[in-house]
Enzyme design. Structure first.
Site, PDB file in Angstrom:
ATOM      1  N   TYR A  28      27.620 -25.851  31.826  1.00  0.00           N
ATOM      2  CA  TYR A  28      27.696 -24.519  32.437  1.00  0.00           C
ATOM      3  C   TYR A  28      27.331 -23.442  31.407  1.00  0.00           C
ATOM      4  O   TYR A  28      27.954 -23.368  30.339  1.00  0.00           O
ATOM      5  CB  TYR A  28      29.123 -24.327  32.948  1.00  0.00           C
ATOM      6  CG  TYR A  28      29.586 -22.909  33.210  1.00  0.00           C
ATOM      7  CD1 TYR A  28      30.752 -22.424  32.610  1.00  0.00           C
ATOM      8  CD2 TYR A  28      28.895 -22.063  34.077  1.00  0.00           C
ATOM      9  CE1 TYR A  28      31.206 -21.134  32.858  1.00  0.00           C
ATOM     10  CE2 TYR A  28      29.346 -20.774  34.322  1.00  0.00           C
ATOM     11  CZ  TYR A  28      30.497 -20.307  33.713  1.00  0.00           C
ATOM     12  OH  TYR A  28      30.948 -19.038  33.947  1.00  0.00           O
ATOM     13  N   ASP A  49      37.832 -29.568  32.182  1.00  0.00           N
ATOM     14  CA  ASP A  49      37.760 -28.455  33.122  1.00  0.00           C
ATOM     15  C   ASP A  49      37.560 -29.056  34.507  1.00  0.00           C
ATOM     16  O   ASP A  49      36.468 -29.520  34.834  1.00  0.00           O
ATOM     17  CB  ASP A  49      36.603 -27.517  32.729  1.00  0.00           C
ATOM     18  CG  ASP A  49      36.563 -26.280  33.614  1.00  0.00           C
ATOM     19  OD1 ASP A  49      35.835 -25.330  33.270  1.00  0.00           O
ATOM     20  OD2 ASP A  49      37.255 -26.240  34.656  1.00  0.00           O
ATOM     21  N   ILE A  80      37.745 -27.639  37.480  1.00  0.00           N
ATOM     22  CA  ILE A  80      37.625 -26.527  38.431  1.00  0.00           C
ATOM     23  C   ILE A  80      36.998 -26.943  39.759  1.00  0.00           C
ATOM     24  O   ILE A  80      37.246 -26.336  40.792  1.00  0.00           O
ATOM     25  CB  ILE A  80      36.830 -25.357  37.794  1.00  0.00           C
ATOM     26  CG1 ILE A  80      36.945 -24.089  38.610  1.00  0.00           C
ATOM     27  CG2 ILE A  80      35.371 -25.750  37.591  1.00  0.00           C
ATOM     28  CD1 ILE A  80      36.270 -22.870  37.969  1.00  0.00           C
ATOM     29  N   LYS A 116      36.528 -22.007  42.992  1.00  0.00           N
ATOM     30  CA  LYS A 116      35.539 -22.865  43.624  1.00  0.00           C
ATOM     31  C   LYS A 116      36.123 -23.583  44.837  1.00  0.00           C
ATOM     32  O   LYS A 116      35.566 -23.547  45.929  1.00  0.00           O
ATOM     33  CB  LYS A 116      35.016 -23.913  42.619  1.00  0.00           C
ATOM     34  CG  LYS A 116      34.554 -23.322  41.322  1.00  0.00           C
ATOM     35  CD  LYS A 116      33.359 -22.404  41.477  1.00  0.00           C
ATOM     36  CE  LYS A 116      33.009 -21.755  40.159  1.00  0.00           C
ATOM     37  NZ  LYS A 116      31.888 -20.803  40.268  1.00  0.00           N
TER      38      LYS A 116
END
Lengths: 503, 468
Positions: B143, B228, B230, B270
Site C-alpha cells: 500500500y 495489518d 484491515i 474497509k
C-alpha cells in the site's frame, strides 16, 4: 542500585560539568555520563532510578529537589520512546487523578469522596447544547437523507468538511467579537488541541531544538510538545511579583539560557488565556512577545483554547487582532491553536484546529493531519451547530456569564478564610496561593500540602510544581466541572481545613 | 524556517498514486453531468453494503442521537475523553473482530488500543517499536500510504521483501532472508516485519504456509510482526482468512514471548465502509506496547460520538452476522464481474479472494517491459481511457506491468462502462501492436512526453484523500 545514566527526563540543564547527579547538560562529553555518551539519552536495558530534577529559584538561591521515579524495565525490542517517561504521566497532575478515580465524590452515594478539582472541564453550559440538539435532530441523523449518511461516512479528505471549516472560522471570529477575521482556507483540523500542538512542534522544530514556554504552564505540554517530537521545552520564568506576566527580560533570559546550552530555539509557545493562571495576556505583552519573536526570527504559537472562556469579551485580546493591526506584517511566523474542548465542553469529540498565517505550514499541517483527523460524523454535527448564529451568539454570551459567576463564587468563598488567588478573568480554574500555609517554602512543602489536601480534605487540586511554577505554594483549582452544590461542599471543606491549620 | 521533517518529501504525496487522484478530481466521471470523465478505480472504498447500514439507522433512529437509551446521555459522551476508550465500544469491536475470524480466536478488550484510523495505528506502532533509522521489512507490492505512515514522522525505514509473479507474489523464506541481509548491508537495524493480510494491493489472503514462515522468521531473528488486517472482513471466497493470532494459537505459542511480538492493526474503514469516521485499533499481547500505544493515542483519539454510535451498531449481533455475510457475497459478485470482463478483454489478473480490488496483469499492453513503459501505459489509461487505476510501481512492485483496479467504490453500471472502455482500449492497442509489428522497419521510435518524467515535480496535491 546498578549503574545509571542521566535520562531525557531531566528538564532543566544547568550546564556542563555542574555538580550533582542526573543532570542533562546536552553535551556530548558529559562528565557525569562519561565521554562518548550523549548526556540526556536513556540507555536501554539499564535498570535504575531516573532522577527528576526541578530547579527552584528562591531568594536567588538555586535549590535542587530530587524526585525519584522508578524506571520500567524496558521490553526487549521496543523503541526508546515507548519506554521513556517523557509521556509525563508520572507527574502529580495525573497521580491526583488516580486518587479521585479510586474514591470519587458523589453527593448521595459517596459524600465523603474526593472532589475532582484538577480537571479543567466546562460543564456549566451543557443545557444550551442539549437544547440545540433537541431542536435540530438533522445534525445527528443526517436529516434522514439516504445520501447524507453515505456521503458523510465516506468523507475522509484531510482538508476537512468545508461547511465545518467555515463554521469554525466564523465561530472563532464571534468569540473575538468580530475583532479579527479568519479564513476557512487556513483552518487545519486535528483530533483535539493535544494533536494540534504536537503537530505544530513536528513542523516548526527539529529533534533537540527548543520551544520557549512561560511558566507556570499546562502539565500536558511536557508530553504533547516533547515526547515523540524530541523537542525540548525551555521555561520562560514568570514570577508572582508582577502577577506572573511575561516580561521581555524573561524572554531574553530564556533564549540566552537555551543558547548557552547550544540548543536552537525555534519558537515561543504561549497559552492565552493562560492555563493555569486563569488570566488573559495583556495586549502590550502580546506586542512585546511578537516583537521578540520577530527580532529572533522564530515562531510564535498561541494556544487560544480558552478564548471563549474569558469572563468579559473585551478583556481577551487575540494575537490575531494584534497581527491585523500590524497589517499582517511578519505574520507568517504566527500560528494559533484552538479547540472546542473547553469553550463548548466537548473534549470527547476531539475537535482541534491549527490556524496558521504561513502557507507552507498550512499545507504541511494538512498532510500531517492524516494521522489525526476529526470524525466526519462529528464535523457534520458541529458544522450545523456552529453555523447557527442565533445559537452561537447566545451560547458564547451565556457561557461567559456563568463562568464568571462560578469564578466569583469560588474567589469569595476562598477570601472568606483568607486565601488569596491571582486576579483572574478567564478559564475554568483559579490560581490559588497557599504559600502562607506551607510547612516549608519549598516544593517538598508544596507536595506535602498537596497530599494533605488530597487525602484529608479530599480535594484533587493541581500543585504548581506540576505546572513548573518557579515559586512553591500555588495551586490550580478548577470550578467549572461540577455543580454549584458540589463547589459549596468543596469550599466548606477548605474552610474547615484552614481553621484547623490556623490553630 | 520549518523543520527538516516539514520540508522533506517523505509525506509521499508526489507518488503517482496521489497524482492519479488529482487528475480524477479535475475531471470526475458522472453518469449524467460528465459521462466522459475519469472513472475512479484507484480508491479502495467499500460502497457495496451501505444500504444495510442505512436501514439499521432507520430502524434505530435514536442511535445516532443522544437520547438516554442507556445511561449514557449527551453530557457523558461529550465529556468522555479517556484514552482507554469507551468500554462498550471496545467490547463490541473485539467481538466483531472475533466474528470475522469465525470465533477461532478471541480478543481481550484490555489489549485493544483505539486510534483515529489505521493510518494512525500503523504510525503509532512504529513509534513504539522502532527508533529513528531502524527498519521494517515489507513484502512488495505494498500500500503506497505506508511510505508516509511508517516513515515520515517516525524516521523509520522500509526495506522491501521482493515478491514475484512467478509464484503469485507469495512471501518466500529466501525473500525474507534476502531482505534481512539487504538491511544489514545498509547498516539498518531490522526491528520487524509488517504484512497486510489480506494483502493490499494483491487482493489475496496470506496462506498458512506464509504465516508459519513469518512466525518462524520473527521468532528466530527476534523481531516484531505487525499484521495489518484491515481487509479481514472482505475475504469473499476460499481459501478463507487465517489471522496471525490463529496461527499462534494453533502452534501453542499464545503465552510465549513470540506472541508478545505480534501486533494486529484493524479498522472499520474497509469492512464497514466508514473511512470518514476514523475508527482504527491496535491489538497487542505485549502490555508495555499496549500501555505506550494507549498514551500515544492521545494524539489521535476516536470521537466519543462515533465510538458511541458504533458500539450500538456492532453490539447488534443479528446485524453484524447478516452484514458480514452480505458484504462478502456482494464483493464476490463484483469481483467475478470484473474478472470476467477482464478475461474477455484478454487481460489476466492474480487470482484474488479478498479486498476491494484486483491485481491486474497488463504486461502485454506495455510498449516496453520497463517501469517507464508502465508509466506510459498508466498515463494513457488515465487520460485516454479515462480510468484512474494504480500503477504497480507506486506500490513498489518489482515487476512492471501490474495495476491495482478497485471495484467496490462504484455502481454496477459504472463498472460495466469502465470495462467497456478498457476493452476497447485493449482491442485497439493490440491492433496497433500487430500493425506496428507489421510496419516495424518504417516506424520511428516514439519519444515520451515530458510529463512522464516530471512526476516528482508535482509538489502540490490539492484535494487528496486518505487511506485508500
Amino acid at each position: 542500585m546498578s549503574m545509571w545514566r542521566p535520562c531525557a527526563e531531566v528538564e532543566r540543564c544547568v550546564g556542563k560539568g555542574a555538580a550533582g547527579e542526573g543532570r542533562s547538560c546536552g553535551e556530548t562529553s558529559c562528565s557525569r555520563a562519561g565521554s562518548g555518551v550523549v548526556c540526556g539519552r536513556e540507555e536501554s536495558g539499564v535498570v535504575g532510578l531516573i532522577l527528576s530534577i526541578t530547579q527552584i529559584k528562591l531568594d536567588g538561591l538555586s535549590l535542587f529537589v530530587l524526585m525519584a521515579i522508578e524506571i520500567v524495565q524496558p521490553s526487549v525490542g521496543l523503541s526508546k520512546m515507548a519506554v521513556s517517561e517523557t509521556h509525563g504521566e508520572d507527574s502529580p497532575y495525573f497521580a491526583g487523578w488516580k486518587a479521585y478515580d479510586e474514591n470519587p465524590y458523589h453527593e448521595t452515594c459517596n459524600p465523603t469522596g474526593v472532589i475532582q478539582m484538577g480537571l479543567a472541564e466546562n460543564q456549566v453550559s451543557f443545557d444550551l447544547l442539549e437544547e440545540y440538539l433537541e431542536a435540530n435532530l438533522e445534525a445527528t441523523n443526517w436529516g434522514q437523507k439516504v445520501s447524507g449518511f453515505r456521503e458523510n461516512a465516506l468523507f475522509q479528505d484531510y482538508h476537512g468538511l468545508l461547511s465545518f471549516r467555515k463554521a469554525m472560522a466564523s465561530f472563532m471570529e464571534e468569540v473575538r467579537g468580530g475583532k479579527a477575521k479568519f479564513d476557512p482556507e487556513r483552518v487545519v483540523l486535528t483530533a483535539g488541541a493535544t494533536a494540534a500542538n504536537e503537530l505544530l512542534t513536528f513542523i516548526l522544530a527539529d529533534p533537540g531544538d527548543a520551544l520557549l514556554v512561560p511558566t507556570p504552564y499546562y502539565p500536558g505540554f511536557d508530553r504533547d510538545l516533547r515526547w515523540r517530537t524530541g523537542v525540548q521545552i525551555v521555561p520562560i520564568h514568570c514570577e508572582r511579583s508582577n502577577n506572573f506576566q511575561i516580561t521581555p527580560e524573561a524572554l531574553e533570559a530564556a533564549y540566552d539560557h537555551a543558547r548557552s546550552m547550544n540548543i536552537k530555539v525555534r519558537g515561543v509557545l504561549i497559552t492565552n488565556p493562560s492555563n493555569p493562571l486563569g488570566a488573559t495576556i495583556q495586549r502590550k505583552v502580546l506586542e512585546e512577545i511578537l516583537d521578540f519573536v520577530t527580532r529572533k526570527n522564530i515562531h510564535l504559537v498561541t494556544d487560544e483554547i480558552y478564548s471563549g472562556s474569558a469572563f468579559y469579551a473585551d478583556e481577551f485580546v487575540s494575537i490575531a487582532e494584534v497581527l491585523e493591526s500590524r497589517n499582517y506584517k511578519d505574520s507568517e511566523r504566527c500560528h494559533i491553536v484552538y479547540s472546542l474542548s473547553k469553550d463548548l465542553g466537548l473534549p470527547g469529540f476531539r475537535v482541534g484546529t491549527i490556524y496558521s498565517y504561513n502557507d507552507q505550514v498550512v499545507t504541511t499541517a494538512r498532510r500531517m493531519s492524516s494521522f489525526t483527523l476529526i470524525s466526519s460524523q462529528t464535523q457534520f454535527l458541529l458544522a450545523s451547530m456552529l453555523s447557527d448564529k442565533e445559537f452561537t451568539q447566545k451560547y458564547i454570551k451565556i457561557n461567559r456569564e456563568r463562568l464568571r459567576k462560578r469564578y466569583e463564587m469560588i474567589i469569595n468563598g476562598l477570601k472568606k478564610v483568607g486565601i488569596e488567588c491571582l486576579k483572574g478573568n478567564a478559564g475554568l480554574f483559579c490560581w490559588m496561593n497557599l504559600s502562607p500555609y506551607l510547612k516549608e517554602p519549598t516544593i517538598k512543602g508544596e507536595l506535602e500540602m498537596w497530599k494533605t489536601i488530597m487525602h484529608e480534605v479530599r480535594l484533587n487540586i493541581s500543585p504548581g510544581s506540576s505546572c513548573h511554577c518557579s515559586e512553591p505554594g500555588w495551586f490550580r483549582v478548577c470550578f467549572a466541572n461540577m455543580s454549584e452544590e458540589t463547589l459549596e461542599v468543596a469550599l466548606s471543606r477548605i474552610h474547615e481545613f484552614i481553621k484547623t491549620r490556623k490553630q | 524556517m520549518l523543520s527538516a521533517m516539514a520540508t522533506c518529501n517523505s509525506h509521499g504525496q508526489d507518488s503517482s498514486y496521489f497524482l492519479g487522484w488529482e487528475e480524477y478530481e479535475k475531471n470526475p466521471y458522472h453518469p449524467i453531468n460528465n459521462p466522459n470523465g475519469i472513472i475512479q478505480m484507484g480508491l479502495a472504498e467499500n460502497q457495496l453494503p451501505f444500504d444495510l447500514l442505512e436501514s439499521w439507522l432507520n430502524n434505530n433512529p435514536n442511535a445516532s442521537g443522544f437520547t438516554a437509551q442507556s445511561n449514557f446521555g449527551f453530557k457523558e459522551i461529550a465529556l468522555f475523553q479517556d484514552y482507554h476508550g469507551l468500554p462498550a465500544f471496545k467490547k463490541a469491536l473485539v467481538d466483531f473482530m472475533s466474528e470475522i475470524r469465525e470465533n477461532k480466536v478471541t480478543f481481550n478488550p484490555n489489549n485493544l488500543v483505539l486510534t483515529a484510523g489505521a493510518t494512525s495505528a500503523n504510525e503509532t506502532l512504529m513509534f513504539c517499536l522502532a527508533d529513528p533509522g531502524d527498519a521494517f521489512l515489507l513484502p512488495t507490492p505494498y500500500y503506497p500510504g505506508f511510505d508516509r505512515d511508517l516513515k515520515w514522522r517516525t524516521g523509520a525505514e522500509i526495506v522491501p521483501i521482493h515478491c514475484s509473479s512467478s509464484n503469485g507474489f507469495r512471501i518466500t523464506e529466501s525473500a525474507l532472508e534476502d531482505a534481512y541481509q539487504q538491511a544489514q548491508k545498509q547498516n539498518l537495524k531490522v526491528k520487524g516485519v509488517l504484512v497486510t493480510n489480506p494483502s493490499n494491493p494483491l487482493g489475496t489472503s496470506l496462506s498458512m504456509h506464509e504465516l508459519e514462515l513469518l512466525v518462524n522468521f520473527i521468532s528466530s531473528k527476534n523481531l516484531h510482526l505487525i499484521s495489518d488486517e484491515i481487509y479481514s472482513g472482505t475475504v469473499f471466497t476460499s481459501p478463507g482468512f487465517v489471522s496471525i493470532m490463529e496461527v499462534l494459537k494453533n502452534k501453542n505459542l499464545m503465552n510465549t514471548d513470540v506472541a508478545k511480538q505480534v501486533h494486529i492493526v484493524y479498522s472499520l474503514s474497509k469492512d464497514l465502509g466508514l473511512p470518514g469516521f476514523r475508527i482504527g485499533a491496535i491489538y497487542s499481547n505485549d502490555d508495555i506496547v499496549v500501555s505506550a500505544a494507549t498514551k500515544m493515542s492521545s494524539f489521535g483519539l476516536i470521537s466519543s460520538q462515533t465510538q458511541y454510535l458504533l458500539s450500538q451498531i456492532l453490539s447488534d449481533k443479528k446485524f453484524t452476522k447478516n452484514y458480514l455475510t452480505e458484504n462478502r457475497k456482494r464483493l464476490k459478485q463484483r469481483h467475478e464481474m470484473l474478472e470476467k470482463a477482464l478475461q474477455k478483454a484478454g487481460i489476466r489478473c492474480l487470482k484474488g479472494n479478498a479486498g476491494l480490488f484486483s491485481w491486474v496483469d497488463m504486461k502485454r499492453l506495455l510498449s516496453a517491459q520497463t517501469f517507464k513503459g508502465e508509466m506510459e501505459l498508466w498515463k494513457k489509461i488515465v487520460y485516454e481511457v479515462g480510468l484512474n487505476i494504480s500503477p504497480g510501481s507506486s506500490c513498489h512492485c518489482s515487476e512492471p506491468g501490474w495495476f491495482r483496479v478497485c471495484f467496490a467504490n462504484m455502481s454496477k453500471e459504472t463498472l460495466v462502462l469502465a470495462m467497456q472502455r478498457l476493452t476497447s482500449f485493449v482491442d485497439s492497442t493490440v491492433k496497433k501492436t500487430n500493425q506496428s509489428r507489421h510496419n516495424r522497419n518504417s516506424r520511428k521510435p516514439k519519444s515520451l512526453p515530458k510529463w512522464v518524467f516530471s512526476l516528482s515535480s508535482f509538489t502540490t496535491a490539492r484535494s487528496v484523500k486518505n487511506g485508500a
